[in-house]
Design a protein around this motif. Structure first.
Motif, PDB file in Angstrom:
ATOM      1  N   LEU A 126      42.755  40.266  38.824  1.00 44.44           N
ATOM      2  CA  LEU A 126      43.443  40.979  37.748  1.00 44.44           C
ATOM      3  C   LEU A 126      44.890  40.518  37.623  1.00 44.44           C
ATOM      4  O   LEU A 126      45.415  40.397  36.505  1.00 44.44           O
ATOM      5  CB  LEU A 126      43.386  42.487  37.986  1.00 44.44           C
ATOM      6  CG  LEU A 126      42.035  43.152  37.718  1.00 44.44           C
ATOM      7  CD1 LEU A 126      42.057  44.593  38.192  1.00 44.44           C
ATOM      8  CD2 LEU A 126      41.678  43.071  36.254  1.00 44.44           C
ATOM      9  N   ALA A 127      45.547  40.235  38.749  1.00 44.94           N
ATOM     10  CA  ALA A 127      46.925  39.730  38.704  1.00 44.94           C
ATOM     11  C   ALA A 127      46.966  38.350  38.053  1.00 44.94           C
ATOM     12  O   ALA A 127      47.865  38.046  37.261  1.00 44.94           O
ATOM     13  CB  ALA A 127      47.508  39.680  40.112  1.00 44.94           C
ATOM     14  N   SER A 128      45.977  37.512  38.381  1.00 41.69           N
ATOM     15  CA  SER A 128      45.902  36.178  37.766  1.00 41.69           C
ATOM     16  C   SER A 128      45.675  36.290  36.257  1.00 41.69           C
ATOM     17  O   SER A 128      46.307  35.582  35.465  1.00 41.69           O
ATOM     18  CB  SER A 128      44.773  35.383  38.416  1.00 41.69           C
ATOM     19  OG  SER A 128      44.566  34.172  37.750  1.00 41.69           O
ATOM     20  N   PHE A 129      44.804  37.204  35.854  1.00 38.61           N
ATOM     21  CA  PHE A 129      44.533  37.385  34.430  1.00 38.61           C
ATOM     22  C   PHE A 129      45.748  37.969  33.723  1.00 38.61           C
ATOM     23  O   PHE A 129      46.017  37.645  32.563  1.00 38.61           O
ATOM     24  CB  PHE A 129      43.301  38.291  34.254  1.00 38.61           C
ATOM     25  CG  PHE A 129      42.804  38.381  32.850  1.00 38.61           C
ATOM     26  CD1 PHE A 129      42.503  37.241  32.119  1.00 38.61           C
ATOM     27  CD2 PHE A 129      42.618  39.610  32.245  1.00 38.61           C
ATOM     28  CE1 PHE A 129      42.036  37.320  30.823  1.00 38.61           C
ATOM     29  CE2 PHE A 129      42.144  39.696  30.953  1.00 38.61           C
ATOM     30  CZ  PHE A 129      41.857  38.557  30.243  1.00 38.61           C
ATOM     31  N   SER A 130      46.513  38.813  34.416  1.00 35.94           N
ATOM     32  CA  SER A 130      47.734  39.372  33.844  1.00 35.94           C
ATOM     33  C   SER A 130      48.759  38.283  33.560  1.00 35.94           C
ATOM     34  O   SER A 130      49.462  38.322  32.551  1.00 35.94           O
ATOM     35  CB  SER A 130      48.333  40.413  34.785  1.00 35.94           C
ATOM     36  OG  SER A 130      47.469  41.515  34.910  1.00 35.94           O
ATOM     37  N   ARG A 131      48.842  37.301  34.459  1.00 34.40           N
ATOM     38  CA  ARG A 131      49.761  36.178  34.222  1.00 34.40           C
ATOM     39  C   ARG A 131      49.326  35.354  33.015  1.00 34.40           C
ATOM     40  O   ARG A 131      50.153  34.841  32.269  1.00 34.40           O
ATOM     41  CB  ARG A 131      49.845  35.295  35.469  1.00 34.40           C
ATOM     42  CG  ARG A 131      50.665  35.885  36.586  1.00 34.40           C
ATOM     43  CD  ARG A 131      50.939  34.870  37.683  1.00 34.40           C
ATOM     44  NE  ARG A 131      49.716  34.345  38.300  1.00 34.40           N
ATOM     45  CZ  ARG A 131      49.103  34.920  39.333  1.00 34.40           C
ATOM     46  NH1 ARG A 131      49.580  36.019  39.867  1.00 34.40           N
ATOM     47  NH2 ARG A 131      48.011  34.384  39.830  1.00 34.40           N
TER      48      ARG A 131
END
Length: 145
Positions: A126-131
């Motif tokens: 989710l953090a990667s997708f947020s970036r």
């Protein structure tokens, strides 16, 4: 011996019917060209005229106001070189990006729903997708995709 079927003979291949003996060229096949018959040049002429007619309006001539504006402010750019106000369709890259984000979001939704996937892995994804998207993503925000 043939049980009602007509055998394929050289006459059929050449476009001639063996029953009546007439010499007919069907479907403008290669046998017609071998016999010296030629196809009508009309379709070729029509295609050529359509090609010329399509190219006439493709590039409009520059207007006098546009050339005067560039001559006056040769040192200053009149407008941005990335101006896309006249585009009829949005950029293809935007559509591709949206489709890739959709696929990634659906995969993350599956990870969120699967209890066998660890929470640390889901949070990292989710953090990667947020970036990528530029906004804070959670399992709840993935429902918007």
């Amino acid at each position: 011996m043939y049980k009602g079927r007509v055998p394929v003979t050289a006459a059929w291949v050449a476009g001639r019917s063996p029953q009546d003996g007439r010499d007919e060229c069907r479907y403008r096949d290669i046998a017609c060209f071998k016999e010296g018959r030629q196809m009508s040049p009309r379709p070729l002429i029509v295609c050529f005229v359509m090609l010329l007619a399509g190219g006439v309006g493709a590039q409009p001539a520059p207007s006098g106001a546009a050339t005067a504006a560039t001559a006056e402010g040769a040192g200053k750019p009149v407008e941005s070189f990335r101006d896309t106000t006249g585009y009829r369709y949005p950029a293809l890259s935007r559509t591709v990006r949206d489709m890739q984000n959709l696929a990634y979001a659906l995969q993350l939704r599956d990870y969120c729903a699967d209890e066998r996937v660890s929470d640390e892995f889901v949070k990292a994804q989710l953090a990667s997708f947020s970036r990528i998207t530029g906004r804070t993503e959670s399992c709840r925000t993935l429902l918007a995709y």
